[in-house]
Design an enzyme around this catalytic site. Structure first.
Site, PDB file in Angstrom:
ATOM      1  N   TRP A  42      48.588 -42.283 -41.529  1.00  0.00           N
ATOM      2  CA  TRP A  42      49.842 -41.545 -41.354  1.00  0.00           C
ATOM      3  C   TRP A  42      50.642 -41.675 -42.643  1.00  0.00           C
ATOM      4  CZ3 TRP A  42      54.857 -43.664 -41.498  1.00  0.00           C
ATOM      5  CH2 TRP A  42      55.861 -42.668 -41.409  1.00  0.00           C
ATOM      6  N   GLU A  57      46.968 -38.772 -38.320  1.00  0.00           N
ATOM      7  CA  GLU A  57      48.151 -38.646 -37.458  1.00  0.00           C
ATOM      8  C   GLU A  57      49.218 -37.768 -38.099  1.00  0.00           C
ATOM      9  OE1 GLU A  57      49.999 -42.456 -36.750  1.00  0.00           O
ATOM     10  OE2 GLU A  57      51.539 -41.622 -35.437  1.00  0.00           O
ATOM     11  N   LYS A  66      52.857 -35.279 -37.649  1.00  0.00           N
ATOM     12  CA  LYS A  66      54.083 -35.280 -36.867  1.00  0.00           C
ATOM     13  C   LYS A  66      54.887 -34.037 -37.134  1.00  0.00           C
ATOM     14  CE  LYS A  66      57.232 -38.705 -38.013  1.00  0.00           C
ATOM     15  NZ  LYS A  66      57.500 -40.140 -38.319  1.00  0.00           N
ATOM     16  N   ASP A  91      50.321 -38.930 -31.506  1.00  0.00           N
ATOM     17  CA  ASP A  91      51.383 -39.891 -31.199  1.00  0.00           C
ATOM     18  C   ASP A  91      52.342 -39.190 -30.239  1.00  0.00           C
ATOM     19  OD1 ASP A  91      54.012 -41.143 -31.349  1.00  0.00           O
ATOM     20  OD2 ASP A  91      53.245 -42.347 -33.001  1.00  0.00           O
ATOM     21  N   HIS A 130      55.672 -37.713 -31.473  1.00  0.00           N
ATOM     22  CA  HIS A 130      55.742 -36.865 -32.660  1.00  0.00           C
ATOM     23  C   HIS A 130      55.835 -35.375 -32.384  1.00  0.00           C
ATOM     24  CE1 HIS A 130      53.998 -39.989 -35.683  1.00  0.00           C
ATOM     25  NE2 HIS A 130      55.022 -40.447 -34.997  1.00  0.00           N
ATOM     26  N   HIS A 185      48.553 -42.662 -30.059  1.00  0.00           N
ATOM     27  CA  HIS A 185      49.627 -43.620 -30.242  1.00  0.00           C
ATOM     28  C   HIS A 185      50.537 -43.415 -29.042  1.00  0.00           C
ATOM     29  CE1 HIS A 185      49.598 -44.958 -34.738  1.00  0.00           C
ATOM     30  NE2 HIS A 185      48.598 -45.430 -34.022  1.00  0.00           N
ATOM     31  N   ASP A 231      61.990 -38.879 -31.794  1.00  0.00           N
ATOM     32  CA  ASP A 231      60.845 -39.763 -32.027  1.00  0.00           C
ATOM     33  C   ASP A 231      61.320 -41.214 -32.177  1.00  0.00           C
ATOM     34  OD1 ASP A 231      58.407 -40.774 -32.825  1.00  0.00           O
ATOM     35  OD2 ASP A 231      58.519 -39.968 -34.862  1.00  0.00           O
ATOM     36  N   ASP A 291      60.438 -44.138 -30.645  1.00  0.00           N
ATOM     37  CA  ASP A 291      59.531 -45.279 -30.507  1.00  0.00           C
ATOM     38  C   ASP A 291      60.038 -46.348 -29.544  1.00  0.00           C
ATOM     39  OD1 ASP A 291      57.173 -44.742 -32.291  1.00  0.00           O
ATOM     40  OD2 ASP A 291      58.771 -44.482 -33.765  1.00  0.00           O
ATOM     41  N   ASP A 339      52.095 -47.573 -29.896  1.00  0.00           N
ATOM     42  CA  ASP A 339      52.942 -47.511 -31.096  1.00  0.00           C
ATOM     43  C   ASP A 339      54.402 -47.395 -30.676  1.00  0.00           C
ATOM     44  OD1 ASP A 339      53.990 -47.289 -33.604  1.00  0.00           O
ATOM     45  OD2 ASP A 339      53.291 -45.240 -33.974  1.00  0.00           O
TER      46      ASP A 339
HETATM   47  C1  RNT Z   1      55.247 -43.121 -37.717  1.00  0.00           C
HETATM   48  C2  RNT Z   1      53.905 -43.189 -37.106  1.00  0.00           C
HETATM   49  C3  RNT Z   1      53.078 -44.388 -37.473  1.00  0.00           C
HETATM   50  C4  RNT Z   1      53.868 -45.687 -37.502  1.00  0.00           C
HETATM   51  C5  RNT Z   1      53.032 -46.923 -37.681  1.00  0.00           C
HETATM   52  C6  RNT Z   1      53.852 -48.113 -38.026  1.00  0.00           C
HETATM   53  O1  RNT Z   1      56.030 -42.100 -37.245  1.00  0.00           O
HETATM   54  O2  RNT Z   1      54.017 -43.091 -35.711  1.00  0.00           O
HETATM   55  O3  RNT Z   1      51.983 -44.471 -36.626  1.00  0.00           O
HETATM   56  O4  RNT Z   1      54.625 -45.833 -36.341  1.00  0.00           O
HETATM   57  O5  RNT Z   1      52.052 -46.686 -38.607  1.00  0.00           O
HETATM   58 ZN    ZN Z   2      52.223 -43.438 -34.576  1.00  0.00          ZN
END
Ligand code: RNT
Ligand code: ZN
Length: 422
Positions: A187, A228, A230, A261, A264, A288, A296, A298, A328
């Site tokens: 990523w 990955e 986004k 993810d 994302h 993820h 986004d 997390d 993640d």
């Molecule tokens: C970031 C991505 C990525 C990170 C990690 C730490 O938006 O989701 O995967 O969260 O690599």
């Molecule tokens: Zn991620």
């Protein structure tokens, strides 16, 4: 403490209820046990890592909170992971990042070698877990104007290409040493805050950089790359070089994995609908599993509708064997070890509930256009006693049942994490 006899009693009744609709709970528990989650190490230390722990976190990702007891060293982090894994049923993998290298030498990201991850391999062998890898393309002075692999500056690009190549050799070593494939996730944060003039050239540069990185053939039983994308990141709101469509196409044409993810995407998009649109063409997926709250963000994964949908798609469409389920999220407002346990157990619960369904029957109803049965049965299933099966699964796998694991966390805080302060 949960009364074990009550857990057994409730399970016997639940087993019967599921048997009545043709679902074998024993078989389902065996199926769940075979699923490895890839637990992300970075929840334990707010993505600091060990190479440059004082470097500011960049790339548009952020951790909020300052709950006491953060892991500051390799031993503290693996100790915390061990504690978390002891509270999550089953055998799993741990995802690491390049910045978690453990070395006495002063090394930059373009100098890392497999031996810098021997610490992790030794620990993983002892712990009985596999390891997945991530190159670290952020929180570094060579990220210039939010660009890495797609930078117009050849010097910046070549630094990150070298890092990418080395991350593959490291993943190859992790996979070889541990006898199980190490997924190497890529990523990058590249993009523009404001409207670009040229959207194509950065993407062409990214294709070229990635192609250089993956050029050397490595045995797939040891490692495979996952990409990955986004929608946007803070600071790159207008244009992301590595968009979803970009990596979807890259993964397809290079026969690699595509990483989805859950955070994302636009908040109204249902990520679980994407698996079956990709897998007929693609090699496989990396997930993820995350929880976006309005954006986004997390957040720690919980047993919510989005997670349930992800699990249902994987189970009903038979996608588990082609999907690597990684976590993640990062939250420092709560105990970081508890965050792992909550997110991992929620993911397993969602998978279990999805598996506890008469899928063939439901499929048949759908095939025969009997939508009444499909809707009525799926609604009733929601209140079937899957929690009793979950408790039994925890009991059989020697982890605390129900809320009991929180006592372990409180002891661990008192005896280990809170003693770290100062
Ligand atoms: C970031 C991505 C990525 C990170 C990690 C730490 O938006 O989701 O995967 O969260 O690599
Ligand atoms: Zn991620």
């Amino acid at each position: 403490m949960v009364n074990v006899q009550n857990v057994e009693k409730a399970y016997e009744i639940a087993k019967q209820r599921y048997a009545d609709i043709g679902v074998d709970t024993e078989k389902v528990m065996a199926q769940l046990k075979a699923i490895k989650l890839s637990v992300h190490c970075w929840q334990g230390d707010d993505i600091h890592g060990f190479l440059f722990p004082n470097q500011e976190l960049t790339g548009g990702i952020g951790v909020s909170g300052n709950y006491p007891g953060i892991a500051r060293t390799p031993d503290e982090l693996t100790g915390d992971l061990h504690e978390a894994l002891s509270l999550i049923p089953g055998q799993h993998k741990v995802q690491i990042h390049a910045i978690y290298a453990v070395t006495d030498k002063k090394k930059d990201l373009n100098e890392l070698e497999p031996e810098d991850f021997k610490y992790w391999v030794d620990w993983a062998k002892q712990e009985g877990v596999g390891l997945d890898m991530n190159g670290t393309f952020f929180s570094h002075p060579m990220v210039k104007n939010n660009f890495t692999l797609a930078s117009p500056d050849p010097e910046v690009r070549s630094f990150w290409i070298e890092h990418g190549k080395r991350s593959r050799l490291i993943a190859n070593y992790l996979g070889k040493e541990l006898g199980q494939q190490s997924v190497n996730n890529f990523w990058i944060p590249d993009g523009f805050k404001d409207n670009p003039i040229d959207k194509e050239t950065p993407r062409l540069r990214l294709v070229d950089s990635l192609d250089q990185i993956i050029k050397q053939e490595l045995p797939e039983e040891n490692t495979i790359e996952a990409f990955e994308g986004k929608l946007f990141g803070t600071g790159i709101e207008s244009y992301t070089v590595g968009s979803h469509l970009f990596y979807n196409n890259y993964a397809l044409t290079r026969n690699k994995l595509w990483t989805i993810d859950a955070g994302h995407w636009h908040p109204t998009e249902d990520v679980s609908d994407k698996f079956s649109a990709f897998l007929p063409f693609g090699k496989g997926l990396m997930l993820h599993v995350s929880r976006p709250v309005r954006w986004d963000s997390d957040h720690v994964v919980i047993f919510d509708e989005a997670l349930v949908r992800i699990a249902r798609s994987l189970v009903r469409d038979n996608e588990l064997s082609k999907t690597n389920i990684g976590l993640d999220f990062f939250d420092a407002t709560i105990n970081r070890v508890a965050a792992w346990v909550i997110g991992a157990r929620a993911t397993q619960k969602a998978l279990l509930q999805a598996m506890l369904a008469p899928i063939d029957q439901l499929r048949k109803a759908e095939f025969n256009f009997d939508f009444t049965t499909r809707l009525a049965e799926t609604e009733e299933l929601k209140s079937y006693p899957f929690g009793a099966v979950w408790d039994k699964f925890c009991l059989d796998n020697n982890v605390p049942v129900g809320n009991d694991w929180l006592n372990n966390i409180h002891d661990y805080e008192k005896n280990v994490q809170f003693k770290r302060e100062g």
